[in-house]
Design a protein around this motif. Sequence first.
Motif, PDB file in Angstrom:
ATOM      1  N   CYS A  13       8.919  20.984  -6.340  1.00 37.45           N
ATOM      2  CA  CYS A  13       9.181  19.584  -6.646  1.00 37.45           C
ATOM      3  C   CYS A  13      10.679  19.385  -6.862  1.00 37.45           C
ATOM      4  N   PRO A  14      11.304  18.416  -6.189  1.00 33.86           N
ATOM      5  CA  PRO A  14      12.742  18.192  -6.385  1.00 33.86           C
ATOM      6  C   PRO A  14      13.075  17.567  -7.739  1.00 33.86           C
ATOM      7  N   TYR A  15      12.065  17.120  -8.509  1.00 32.31           N
ATOM      8  CA  TYR A  15      12.326  16.462  -9.788  1.00 32.31           C
ATOM      9  C   TYR A  15      12.100  17.406 -10.971  1.00 32.31           C
ATOM     10  N   CYS A  16      10.935  18.095 -10.982  1.00 31.96           N
ATOM     11  CA  CYS A  16      10.651  18.961 -12.128  1.00 31.96           C
ATOM     12  C   CYS A  16      10.855  20.431 -11.788  1.00 31.96           C
ATOM     13  N   GLY A  17      10.999  20.776 -10.493  1.00 30.38           N
ATOM     14  CA  GLY A  17      11.276  22.149 -10.084  1.00 30.38           C
ATOM     15  C   GLY A  17      10.054  23.050 -10.039  1.00 30.38           C
ATOM     16  N   LYS A  18       8.864  22.502 -10.368  1.00 33.49           N
ATOM     17  CA  LYS A  18       7.657  23.329 -10.361  1.00 33.49           C
ATOM     18  C   LYS A  18       7.270  23.685  -8.924  1.00 33.49           C
ATOM     19  N   ALA A  35       0.839  -1.188   0.000  1.00 31.48           N
ATOM     20  CA  ALA A  35       0.000   0.000   0.000  1.00 31.48           C
ATOM     21  C   ALA A  35       0.875   1.239   0.000  1.00 31.48           C
ATOM     22  N   GLN A  36       0.331   2.333  -0.620  1.00 33.76           N
ATOM     23  CA  GLN A  36       1.073   3.592  -0.648  1.00 33.76           C
ATOM     24  C   GLN A  36       1.189   4.132   0.768  1.00 33.76           C
ATOM     25  N   PRO A  37       2.345   4.618   1.178  1.00 32.58           N
ATOM     26  CA  PRO A  37       2.511   5.120   2.539  1.00 32.58           C
ATOM     27  C   PRO A  37       1.523   6.234   2.845  1.00 32.58           C
ATOM     28  N   ALA A  38       0.951   6.201   4.047  1.00 33.70           N
ATOM     29  CA  ALA A  38       0.010   7.235   4.453  1.00 33.70           C
ATOM     30  C   ALA A  38       0.720   8.575   4.455  1.00 33.70           C
ATOM     31  N   GLY A  39       0.022   9.629   3.976  1.00 36.30           N
ATOM     32  CA  GLY A  39       0.594  10.962   3.986  1.00 36.30           C
ATOM     33  C   GLY A  39       1.519  11.230   2.817  1.00 36.30           C
ATOM     34  N   GLN A  40       1.653  10.254   1.906  1.00 40.96           N
ATOM     35  CA  GLN A  40       2.528  10.447   0.763  1.00 40.96           C
ATOM     36  C   GLN A  40       1.963  11.536  -0.149  1.00 40.96           C
ATOM     37  N   GLU A  41       2.810  12.469  -0.582  1.00 37.70           N
ATOM     38  CA  GLU A  41       2.370  13.524  -1.487  1.00 37.70           C
ATOM     39  C   GLU A  41       3.025  13.320  -2.847  1.00 37.70           C
ATOM     40  N   ILE A  42       2.287  13.689  -3.874  1.00 38.03           N
ATOM     41  CA  ILE A  42       2.724  13.492  -5.248  1.00 38.03           C
ATOM     42  C   ILE A  42       2.729  14.833  -5.965  1.00 38.03           C
ATOM     43  N   CYS A  43       3.758  15.085  -6.746  1.00 42.43           N
ATOM     44  CA  CYS A  43       3.809  16.317  -7.533  1.00 42.43           C
ATOM     45  C   CYS A  43       2.705  16.273  -8.596  1.00 42.43           C
ATOM     46  N   PRO A  44       1.828  17.274  -8.647  1.00 43.31           N
ATOM     47  CA  PRO A  44       0.745  17.245  -9.646  1.00 43.31           C
ATOM     48  C   PRO A  44       1.231  17.512 -11.061  1.00 43.31           C
ATOM     49  N   TYR A  45       2.513  17.887 -11.232  1.00 40.45           N
ATOM     50  CA  TYR A  45       3.014  18.207 -12.573  1.00 40.45           C
ATOM     51  C   TYR A  45       3.755  17.032 -13.197  1.00 40.45           C
ATOM     52  N   CYS A  46       4.637  16.368 -12.401  1.00 42.14           N
ATOM     53  CA  CYS A  46       5.411  15.271 -12.977  1.00 42.14           C
ATOM     54  C   CYS A  46       5.012  13.919 -12.404  1.00 42.14           C
ATOM     55  N   GLY A  47       4.195  13.912 -11.319  1.00 40.68           N
ATOM     56  CA  GLY A  47       3.710  12.661 -10.780  1.00 40.68           C
ATOM     57  C   GLY A  47       4.660  11.918  -9.875  1.00 40.68           C
ATOM     58  N   LYS A  48       5.770  12.534  -9.478  1.00 38.25           N
ATOM     59  CA  LYS A  48       6.730  11.853  -8.632  1.00 38.25           C
ATOM     60  C   LYS A  48       6.512  12.234  -7.159  1.00 38.25           C
ATOM     61  N   PRO A  49       6.926  11.359  -6.231  1.00 42.10           N
ATOM     62  CA  PRO A  49       6.716  11.646  -4.804  1.00 42.10           C
ATOM     63  C   PRO A  49       7.573  12.825  -4.352  1.00 42.10           C
ATOM     64  N   ILE A  50       6.999  13.635  -3.500  1.00 41.22           N
ATOM     65  CA  ILE A  50       7.716  14.799  -2.975  1.00 41.22           C
ATOM     66  C   ILE A  50       7.657  14.755  -1.460  1.00 41.22           C
ATOM     67  N   PRO A  51       8.602  15.387  -0.773  1.00 48.44           N
ATOM     68  CA  PRO A  51       8.577  15.405   0.693  1.00 48.44           C
ATOM     69  C   PRO A  51       7.324  16.115   1.198  1.00 48.44           C
ATOM     70  N   PRO A  52       6.738  15.667   2.293  1.00 46.38           N
ATOM     71  CA  PRO A  52       5.542  16.329   2.846  1.00 46.38           C
ATOM     72  C   PRO A  52       5.809  17.809   3.091  1.00 46.38           C
ATOM     73  N   GLY A  53       4.890  18.648   2.603  1.00 48.49           N
ATOM     74  CA  GLY A  53       5.016  20.078   2.821  1.00 48.49           C
ATOM     75  C   GLY A  53       5.968  20.772   1.868  1.00 48.49           C
ATOM     76  N   ALA A  54       6.493  20.066   0.857  1.00 45.13           N
ATOM     77  CA  ALA A  54       7.476  20.667  -0.051  1.00 45.13           C
ATOM     78  C   ALA A  54       6.867  21.858  -0.781  1.00 45.13           C
ATOM     79  N   ARG A  55       7.666  22.894  -1.005  1.00 43.91           N
ATOM     80  CA  ARG A  55       7.213  24.085  -1.731  1.00 43.91           C
ATOM     81  C   ARG A  55       7.546  23.963  -3.225  1.00 43.91           C
TER      82      ARG A  55
END
Length: 334
Positions: A303-308, A281-301
């Motif tokens: 995206c560490p992958y696409c920079g959006k 199962a996906q970890p509870a509280g997991q956040e996903i970047c809405p632009y590139c779809g990759k996981p991001i740290p909770p509360g991130a301002r």
Amino acid sequence: MVQVIEWVNPGEDEIIWRYPNEVIKWGAQLIVHEYEVAVFMRDGKIYDVLGPGRHTLTTQNLPLLYRLVGGSNSPFKATVIFVSMKQFQGRYGGETQTKELAPVKYYGVYWFKVADPVLFITEVVGGQSLYDTSDVTKFIRAYFNEGMMKHLSAYSIVDLFQNLDMVSTQVKVKLIEDFRRLGLELVDVKIEGVNTTDEWRQRLFWIMQTGNAQAVMQMDTAKQVAAELGKSEGAAMGTGMVIMPQLLQQPTQPAQPAQPYAGGGVPPAGYQQPAQPGAPAQPAGQEICPYCGKPIPPGARFCPYCGKQIHRCPNGHIVPEGAKFCPVCGAKIE
């Protein structure tokens, strides 16, 4: 002095080169390097093709031209075109519409090479009267873009944003035959990114949040809904509570089995991955970047992958760019 016909120091991006002297002497030395062929043309017609090696031009290796000049050993006129058989890379970009008429911009890279030099010369070089590498490159890029526009218009906006790797593969298969008709081999295609307008990004956000594309499309635009809510701050939450169930309502038709996510990386926010037996199962509280779809740290301002930039409501929920109210808690976005 012996005439030497050779393509000296071709550039990495050069596909063809025309020998400038059209008067050829019998006994001339033709030097064809690896990954090259030399094509002899006259009056727009191809006569003889010689591959890599050092050739002394005689009646034996140019039989068609020899017959054309009536068996004369005098110098004859012919156009010699060298064709590189190496693999080339091209970049592309353009605009089209999805099957819902959503405007989409796309860009990426493709790789190709000449597979049939005779067909390539006939269809592109001679057929289009393009005897310069830059003109040939422009023609191929325009030809590729035309195909991309046609084939991408058959996809939905959700497919383009969620299943980009799958779309790249399918479009490549469709374009292979188009390239083959030009004597070219389309080696690979990669769509690096797609984009659309703010209005369609918000629609896409709601579709991914609710999984109900039909309802979202029938609601005109989510942006207009948000604008209506913004007319009265006091009525915002109440109105939102009325509208939200409509958006979240599932279609009355029997639900179809969820399609597997075919794109690369992790699905975008809100995408419901069908349950797999034994799948973790996906970890509870997991956040996903809405632009590139990759996981991001909770509360991130960002995206560490696409920079959006990740837009959030005052309560920390991810919201679409330009939203006036949070789709999760209804908080007003300043």
